[in-house]
Write a protein that holds these residues in place. Structure first.
Motif, PDB file in Angstrom:
ATOM      1  N   UNK A  56       0.756  -1.405   0.035  1.00  0.00           N
ATOM      2  CA  UNK A  56      -0.107  -0.021   0.068  1.00  0.00           C
ATOM      3  C   UNK A  56       0.851   1.146   0.086  1.00  0.00           C
ATOM      4  N   UNK A  57       1.903   1.168   0.859  1.00  0.00           N
ATOM      5  CA  UNK A  57       2.930   2.472   0.735  1.00  0.00           C
ATOM      6  C   UNK A  57       3.315   2.695  -0.457  1.00  0.00           C
ATOM      7  N   UNK A 202      -2.013  -2.422   9.646  1.00  0.00           N
ATOM      8  CA  UNK A 202      -3.648  -2.620   9.415  1.00  0.00           C
ATOM      9  C   UNK A 202      -3.860  -3.561   8.158  1.00  0.00           C
ATOM     10  N   UNK A 203      -2.748  -4.323   8.076  1.00  0.00           N
ATOM     11  CA  UNK A 203      -2.871  -5.347   6.850  1.00  0.00           C
ATOM     12  C   UNK A 203      -2.865  -4.624   5.541  1.00  0.00           C
ATOM     13  N   UNK A 204      -2.007  -3.682   5.424  1.00  0.00           N
ATOM     14  CA  UNK A 204      -1.790  -2.916   4.360  1.00  0.00           C
ATOM     15  C   UNK A 204      -2.949  -2.021   3.886  1.00  0.00           C
ATOM     16  N   UNK A 205      -3.945  -1.845   5.055  1.00  0.00           N
ATOM     17  CA  UNK A 205      -4.862  -0.743   4.779  1.00  0.00           C
ATOM     18  C   UNK A 205      -4.543   0.678   5.182  1.00  0.00           C
ATOM     19  N   UNK A 206      -3.439   0.744   5.629  1.00  0.00           N
ATOM     20  CA  UNK A 206      -2.865   2.172   6.005  1.00  0.00           C
ATOM     21  C   UNK A 206      -1.404   1.819   5.731  1.00  0.00           C
ATOM     22  N   UNK A 207      -0.760   2.952   5.236  1.00  0.00           N
ATOM     23  CA  UNK A 207       0.691   3.100   5.176  1.00  0.00           C
ATOM     24  C   UNK A 207       1.134   4.502   4.966  1.00  0.00           C
ATOM     25  N   UNK A 208       2.446   4.854   4.993  1.00  0.00           N
ATOM     26  CA  UNK A 208       3.182   6.097   4.718  1.00  0.00           C
ATOM     27  C   UNK A 208       4.691   5.785   4.287  1.00  0.00           C
ATOM     28  N   UNK A 229       0.775   9.911   2.960  1.00  0.00           N
ATOM     29  CA  UNK A 229       0.090   8.933   3.856  1.00  0.00           C
ATOM     30  C   UNK A 229      -1.213   8.379   3.226  1.00  0.00           C
ATOM     31  N   UNK A 230      -1.224   7.186   3.307  1.00  0.00           N
ATOM     32  CA  UNK A 230      -2.207   6.417   2.546  1.00  0.00           C
ATOM     33  C   UNK A 230      -3.208   5.864   3.332  1.00  0.00           C
ATOM     34  N   UNK A 238      -0.072  14.588  -0.655  1.00  0.00           N
ATOM     35  CA  UNK A 238       1.461  14.487  -0.654  1.00  0.00           C
ATOM     36  C   UNK A 238       1.994  15.736  -0.333  1.00  0.00           C
ATOM     37  N   UNK A 239       2.891  16.050   0.734  1.00  0.00           N
ATOM     38  CA  UNK A 239       3.770  17.013   0.977  1.00  0.00           C
ATOM     39  C   UNK A 239       4.980  16.810   0.908  1.00  0.00           C
ATOM     40  N   UNK A 240       5.789  17.922   0.313  1.00  0.00           N
ATOM     41  CA  UNK A 240       7.180  17.829   0.220  1.00  0.00           C
ATOM     42  C   UNK A 240       7.727  19.069  -0.007  1.00  0.00           C
TER      43      UNK A 240
END
Lengths: 250, 181
Positions: A56-57, A202-208, A229-230, A238-240
């Motif tokens: 996911x990330x 969370x089993x891939x449901x959240x990522x960064x 953050x996904x 996206x921030x950068x």
């Protein structure tokens, strides 16, 4: 339809009256986004292909980059890929007929001058698992290797808007996993490339994840760092920052 | 170019763009056909909005994957409807939902609607309750989507004669239930 007997006429009216009760309202961009990035069996699936949770990330990174790249790409020759969300966004390479059907409803983020050091924001979308990965289970870890995700990054700075390619690896544990790879973002004026790393849970449901990209072409001498953050939405924020100089060395 | 021809050309362009991975073109296809798919899925589900929505969402996922296999873009609409119908049948089987929701007779029907006609519609809706999801799928494809037996047969992989036979049997049952009413 052939001529109907009286019962069929009544049946047609009854069936259509019944169907009239259905709620047919649709957010087409959201429905299309879910269809393209549909999750199945507890893991992410982009374009209908199951993607392990820890990917996911990477997907998020790809989306973010792609959105950025797209912003810079508008009006320039190149890849005709489109964007799922927001729906009205179109690329110059589409057919005139297609373009006519789009209603320009998006409100762009205020743009930067596109020069010097900047804080940049935007989104990433249009994620496609362009190359499938291999999956090898070693003990309790599933190793994913060789996957390639393409996406579109749309940012408020044209330098970091364009097409993104993310080559990733994941070590997927039961519910969490580190992810890493290389990210390339390009548009008509130059490209950005460098390493990324992140984590999912969370089993891939959240990522960064974060990426440190080094510029080339018109962006030579600059570094583009971004973080995204996904969640379970259809696009990723996206921030950068863009700054002159090289990425820091740990 | 006539309006119809232009529409057809645009639809073909959209399908080709979407099949090539253009997600905006795909979203436009969703906008154009989602309502028709929901209506068919709703009938098949027996009036369950949740099943209909889930089925159509699943149908869009399948459509995105398989759009490139659609050789004749002019057949996009019936193809999408058949995919939605198939997903709705499967959703119903999974949820073992074979009966329609209760119809609130008092609440249904626009004012001014002929009461006799409305009563007939309700009788038919109640008769539809006793059909299986597969049978309602046939009814929905024929009488909601307006497909003929040949089209249904082509989309479901059955001979048109088989579709006609099944429809005739269904009509016969409905006629009997209404007369027994």
């Amino acid at each position: 339809m052939a001529e109907l007997d009286p019962l069929e006429v009544r049946l047609t009216a009854a069936v259509r009256a019944f169907a009239d009760r259905a709620d047919t309202k649709v957010d087409a961009a959201a429905v299309a986004g879910r269809a393209i990035g549909r999750r199945r069996f507890g893991s992410l699936a982009w374009l209908g292909q199951p993607l392990p949770a820890s990917a996911a990330i990477l997907v998020t990174l790809a989306l973010l980059l792609a959105l950025l790249a797209w912003s810079a790409q508008v009006g320039a020759p190149g890849d005709p890929r489109g964007v799922v969300a927001p729906l009205p966004v179109s690329t110059a390479s589409r057919s005139p007929e297609a373009a006519q059907t789009l209603a320009p409803t998006t409100t762009p983020v205020p743009s930067t001058p596109g020069t010097g050091d900047q804080h940049v924001t935007g989104t990433e979308t249009g994620v496609i698992l362009a190359t499938g990965y291999t999956s090898t289970t070693v003990g309790d870890v599933t190793q994913l290797r060789g996957g390639v995700i393409t996406a579109i990054q749309i940012m408020n700075d044209r330098r970091v808007t364009g097409d993104a390619t993310f080559r990733f690896s994941v070590d997927a544990h039961a519910n969490v996993g580190p992810e890493w790879g290389t990210y390339r973002l390009e548009n008509a004026d130059g490209a950005w490339e460098g390493p990324c790393s992140g984590a999912s849970w969370d089993a891939g449901n959240a990522a960064d994840g974060t990426c440190w990209l080094t510029g080339s072409g018109a962006y030579t001498g600059f570094t583009y760092y971004f973080h995204h953050t996904y969640g379970l939405g259809d696009s990723t924020n996206v921030d950068g920052i863009i700054f002159p100089g090289a990425p820091p060395k740990p | 170019m006539t309006g119809l021809a232009r529409d057809a050309a645009m639809a073909t362009t959209e399908v080709r763009l979407a099949a090539a991975g253009d997600t905006v073109a795909f979203a436009r296809i969703v906008a154009a056909h989602h309502a028709d798919m929901i209506r068919v899925a709703y009938v098949i589900s027996g009036g369950d909005q949740e099943i209909a929505a889930d089925a159509v969402q699943a149908a869009w996922s399948a459509a995105w994957r398989k759009l490139g296999s659609l050789h004749d873009p002019d057949r996009l609409k019936p193809w999408l409807i058949s995919v939605a119908a198939n997903e709705a049948r499967q959703q119903c089987r999974r949820r073992r939902r074979t009966t329609v929701v209760e119809i609130d007779v008092a609440a249904e029907g626009p004012s001014g609607h002929d009461p006799a006609d409305r009563a007939g519609e309700i009788d038919l809706e109640r008769a539809l309750r006793h059909l299986t999801a597969d049978e309602r799928a046939l009814i929905a494809l024929r009488y909601e989507a307006g497909l003929d037996s040949s089209e249904i047969g082509a989309l479901t992989g059955r001979p048109a004669s088989t579709v006609r036979w099944r429809l005739a049997r269904l009509l016969s049952r409905l006629r009997k239930e209404l007369s027994d009413g």
